[in-house]
Design an enzyme around this catalytic site. Structure first.
Site, short mmCIF file in Angstrom:
data_model
loop_
_atom_site.label_atom_id
_atom_site.label_comp_id
_atom_site.label_asym_id
_atom_site.label_seq_id
_atom_site.Cartn_x
_atom_site.Cartn_y
_atom_site.Cartn_z
N ASN A 280 -4.97 -0.89 8.42
CA ASN A 280 -3.67 -0.28 8.70
C ASN A 280 -3.67 0.33 10.10
O ASN A 280 -4.15 1.43 10.30
CB ASN A 280 -3.41 0.78 7.62
CG ASN A 280 -2.11 1.54 7.83
OD1 ASN A 280 -1.31 1.19 8.70
ND2 ASN A 280 -1.91 2.58 7.05
N GLY B 224 12.54 0.17 2.60
CA GLY B 224 13.60 -0.20 1.66
C GLY B 224 14.60 -1.19 2.25
O GLY B 224 14.43 -1.66 3.37
N ASN C 287 5.02 -2.42 8.48
CA ASN C 287 4.92 -1.06 7.99
C ASN C 287 6.29 -0.40 8.22
O ASN C 287 7.25 -1.08 8.60
CB ASN C 287 3.80 -0.32 8.73
CG ASN C 287 3.20 0.80 7.87
OD1 ASN C 287 3.92 1.57 7.25
ND2 ASN C 287 1.89 0.90 7.85
N THR C 288 6.40 0.90 8.03
CA THR C 288 7.71 1.55 8.13
C THR C 288 8.14 1.77 9.57
O THR C 288 7.33 1.80 10.48
CB THR C 288 7.67 2.90 7.41
OG1 THR C 288 6.59 3.67 7.95
CG2 THR C 288 7.45 2.73 5.92
N GLY D 121 11.60 -3.99 2.43
CA GLY D 121 12.86 -4.00 1.69
C GLY D 121 13.01 -5.09 0.66
O GLY D 121 14.12 -5.41 0.23
N THR E 139 8.82 -0.19 -1.71
CA THR E 139 9.80 0.78 -2.17
C THR E 139 10.48 0.37 -3.48
O THR E 139 10.83 1.23 -4.29
CB THR E 139 10.85 0.98 -1.05
OG1 THR E 139 10.15 1.47 0.10
CG2 THR E 139 11.93 1.95 -1.43
N CYS F 69 0.27 3.30 10.58
CA CYS F 69 0.83 4.44 9.86
C CYS F 69 1.53 5.38 10.83
O CYS F 69 0.89 5.92 11.73
CB CYS F 69 -0.23 5.20 9.08
SG CYS F 69 0.51 6.57 8.17
N SER G 77 0.81 -1.21 0.00
CA SER G 77 0.00 0.00 0.00
C SER G 77 0.85 1.27 0.00
O SER G 77 1.86 1.36 0.69
CB SER G 77 -0.89 0.00 1.23
OG SER G 77 -1.63 1.20 1.28
C1 LIG Z 1 5.82 6.49 0.17
C2 LIG Z 1 5.22 5.41 0.99
C3 LIG Z 1 3.84 5.44 1.27
C4 LIG Z 1 3.26 4.45 2.05
N1 LIG Z 1 1.91 4.49 2.30
C5 LIG Z 1 1.33 3.51 3.04
C6 LIG Z 1 -0.08 3.49 3.29
O1 LIG Z 1 -0.82 4.36 2.80
N2 LIG Z 1 -0.59 2.51 4.05
C7 LIG Z 1 0.20 1.51 4.58
O2 LIG Z 1 -0.29 0.63 5.27
N3 LIG Z 1 1.53 1.47 4.34
C8 LIG Z 1 2.10 2.45 3.59
N4 LIG Z 1 3.46 2.41 3.35
C9 LIG Z 1 4.26 1.30 3.88
C10 LIG Z 1 4.49 0.21 2.83
O3 LIG Z 1 3.27 -0.34 2.38
C11 LIG Z 1 5.39 -0.90 3.40
O4 LIG Z 1 4.77 -1.45 4.53
C12 LIG Z 1 6.77 -0.42 3.81
O5 LIG Z 1 7.22 0.57 2.93
C13 LIG Z 1 7.81 -1.53 3.91
O6 LIG Z 1 7.99 -2.19 2.68
P1 LIG Z 1 9.11 -1.79 1.58
O7 LIG Z 1 10.42 -1.70 2.31
O8 LIG Z 1 9.04 -2.85 0.54
O9 LIG Z 1 8.70 -0.46 1.05
C14 LIG Z 1 4.06 3.39 2.57
C15 LIG Z 1 5.42 3.36 2.27
C16 LIG Z 1 6.02 4.33 1.49
C17 LIG Z 1 7.49 4.26 1.20
#
Ligand SMILES: Cc1cc2nc3c(=O)[nH]c(=O)nc-3n(C[C@H](O)[C@H](O)[C@H](O)COP(=O)(O)O)c2cc1C
Ligand SMILES: Cc1cc2nc3c(=O)[nH]c(=O)nc-3n(C[C@H](O)[C@H](O)[C@H](O)COP(=O)(O)OP(=O)(O)OC[C@H]3O[C@@H](n4cnc5c(N)ncnc54)[C@H](O)[C@@H]3O)c2cc1C
Ligand code: FES
Lengths: 256, 303
Positions: free
Chosen positions: B127, B217, B192-193, B244, B266, B130, B21
């Site tokens: 979610n 990432g 999530n982040t 990541g 990411t 956030c 997402s």
């Molecule tokens: C720019 C950005 C926007 C995101 N928006 C949401 C969101 O609206 N809802 C959500 O649950 N997670 C959101 N996330 C989190 C991602 O869905 C994911 O959980 C997180 O980035 C870890 O995965 P990755 O390292 O592959 O990005 C967002 C991440 C990024 C980088």
């Protein structure tokens, strides 16, 4: 043209002064129409601190050779790493991105640029000339040495310049140039690209004189395709991703 | 032919790869780069009851091997999604999973009620994690009792698949996972982040307008992997892993740690075709390893 991710081959590299590079990169696939003001987004290898892609405006297109030229100013780690590449090397590029300028039918137009913002205005002028129109460039810089490739622009259209220190052209900012007074009645469209303060000042003149004006914004970008929502600008429609709904906006729509 | 389909808890998806997402818009932005119907599911941007403009610019910056964002759930609200966006994207995938976010429990419930009649919306991802909104969000995801409460209330109105997205900003993520499992979650997605910040030493100012943001990432991958492993051992419901994942090798690692499916976030910013490349890579890995069915790999870590 449809967007794509592709490894393009560097077929030309010209270092200008020591901080600008004019690149030409070639695809082995045919190009459809690319709109002036669209940009490319490059993945930088060999720079550990550079994670996101780096965006650059398209300077001009050679449809016979399926090649793109762009001008890059070396400013930080990403551009420094790219500057090490040589002819024959590949660049990993997502392109063509963004909406581009709407090349319209006004007889006389003014193309106002500053810094690397002049790059896409060349492509705009080429398309206007191909339509039999009369574009005119107005470029500004702090000092004479900051201009690059002026001859190239001069060869295709009329060119006026301003410098803040008076070392070349009219002394002052682009908005101080006498051409505004002399031609304000005949100019029907303004295309601008450069520092935001310049584009904003130009937009105000345009608004006051009821001239259609488009500006290409320069927000820091990441994905370039409208999915990360980092590159937003506030518009009359709310926050919009400038890589997808822009980078070119009608200046009346921008909330500066 | 390798069988890539997996069951994420009463919901069978044809490949174990989904978008994460907030990293794929609504899918339509990516149609030039990949065939979206090939994905296991399309997980769209965080959706709230009311429209949100998100946080001020600048709201993203890069760090070594990752990104820091504080987008703040910019979206046009659930009604706009229901009436305008959904009809435009319903052909893109059989499973359009809406990431539901909110500041109050009632908001989560209302959003889910409004989404109920959308056929292709076969699941929601609740979610509770956030880090970028002032109230709610992560607050629900960092306490077992709050997480349980949101899950319980949403469960009352949402009859289809309910995935709950967990925050890594906790001491014991497995405890939170168990709490939402007990209240009827069909699956959990994580992570999530991570709460993080970036400072410009020259100006002595924070880089993001919100001072802090969420890190994603490759920088977070090893931590995310451990969390998936912890949660996999603690719950019976399927785990959807992320954090990541840049390529198929990363994805396989998450599956071996216990993920039934994975999300790619990411990576899409760096290569908009990442999801499809991960699917092809998983298929290749299975062929090489003589794996007939990707389900054999889930939790297949050899210790
Ligand atoms: C720019 C950005 C926007 C995101 N928006 C949401 C969101 O609206 N809802 C959500 O649950 N997670 C959101 N996330 C989190 C991602 O869905 C994911 O959980 C997180 O980035 C870890 O995965 P990755 O390292 O592959 O990005 C967002 C991440 C990024 C980088
Ligand atoms: C649509 C668009 C078109 C562009 N066209 C060109 C072009 O034709 N030629 C060209 O040389 N540059 C262009 N840029 C700017 C270029 O993308 C940046 O200069 C580049 O990303 C800097 O990367 P770096 O790693 O070298 O610098 P970094 O280390 O990332 O940054 C160095 C300095 O540059 C600034 N910077 C970083 N990204 C941007 C950005 N997007 N816009 C403005 N400043 C930035 C930083 O704030 C910092 O002060 C364009 C940007 C956009 C958004
Ligand atoms: S750069 Fe990602 S949305 Fe514009």
């Amino acid at each position: 043209m449809q967007k794509r991710v592709e490894e393009l081959t560097i077929i030309d590299k010209q270092v200008i002064r020591n901080d600008y590079i004019c690149w030409e990169i070639q695809s082995d696939k045919v190009f459809d129409k690319i709109v002036p003001g669209q940009f490319i987004n490059i993945h930088v290898k060999d720079s550990p601190g550079t994670f996101a892609r780096r965006p650059f405006s398209i300077h001009t297109i050679d449809y016979h050779h399926n090649s793109i030229q762009f001008m890059m100013k070396v400013v930080g780690d990403g551009t420094k790493a790219l500057s090490k590449l040589e002819i024959g090397d590949k660049m990993d590029v997502v392109y063509p991105l963004g909406n581009g300028f709407s090349i319209s039918d006004e007889e006389e137009s003014l193309l106002v640029g500053g810094g690397y913002g002049v790059a896409p205005l060349y492509h705009v002028a080429q398309e206007l000339i191909a339509k039999g129109k009369k574009p005119c460039f107005l470029f500004g810089a702090r000092t004479q040495n900051n201009f690059i490739l002026l001859d190239r622009f001069k060869n295709i259209a009329e060119l006026f310049i301003t410098t803040e220190d008076g070392s070349a052209g009219h002394k002052g900012l682009v908005t101080d140039h006498p051409i505004w007074k002399e031609r304000i009645a005949s100019i029907k469209k303004i295309y601008s690209c450069g520092p935001e303060s310049m584009m904003e000042a130009v937009a105000h003149i345009a608004e006051k004189n009821n001239i259609l004006c488009e500006a290409s914004l320069d927000q820091v970008m990441c994905c370039g395709v409208g999915v990360c929502l980092s590159c937003i600008k506030n518009t009359i429609r709310g926050n919009e991703a400038t890589c997808l709904h822009g980078p070119v906006f009608n200046t009346n729509d921008i909330v500066w | 032919m390798v069988d890539l389909s997996v069951d994420i808890g009463g919901l069978i998806i044809k490949t174990p790869v989904m978008t994460a997402s907030g990293t794929c818009g609504y899918g339509e932005e990516l149609v030039d780069f990949m065939n979206i119907p090939d994905l296991g599911a399309l997980v769209v941007k965080g959706t709230t009851l009311e429209p949100r403009q998100g946080n001020d610019y600048p709201r993203m910056t890069e760090t070594a091997s990752g990104l820091l964002n504080s987008i703040g759930l910019q979206n046009k609200g659930v009604h706009y999604f229901h009436d305008e966006l959904y009809p435009r994207i319903e052909h893109l995938n059989d499973h359009i999973i809406v990431n539901v976010s909110g500041s109050r429990i009632e908001d989560y419930v209302s959003v889910c009620e409004i989404l109920s009649d959308l056929t292709k919306c076969t699941a929601v991802e609740v979610n509770i994690s956030c880090p970028n909104i002032k109230e709610g969000g992560i607050a629900f995801g960092t306490s077992c009792s709050e997480a349980a409460k949101v899950t319980k209330e949403v469960r009352k109105v949402w009859k289809k698949h309910m995935m709950v997205k967990l925050s890594p900003n906790v001491t014991h993520i497995a405890e939170i996972a168990k709490a939402v499992e007990d209240e009827g979650a069909d699956s959990v997605s994580l992570v999530n982040t991570f709460l993080a910040m970036a400072i410009d030493a020259q100006s002595r100012k924070p880089i993001l307008s919100t001072i802090t943001g969420g890190l994603s990432g490759p920088a977070i991958k090893p931590i995310a992997l451990n969390m998936v492993w912890q949660v996999y051992q603690a719950v019976k419901i399927p785990v959807i892993g992320m954090g990541g994942i840049m390529n198929a090798k990363d994805a396989i690692e998450f599956i071996l740690a216990g993920a039934t499916a994975i999300q790619v976030g990411t990576a899409t910013f760096i290569d908009p075709a990442s999801c499809i490349k991960v699917i092809r890579g998983i298929e290749e890995y299975c062929n090489e390893q003589g794996v007939k069915n990707v389900r054999e790999l889930i939790g297949g870590l050899i210790i």
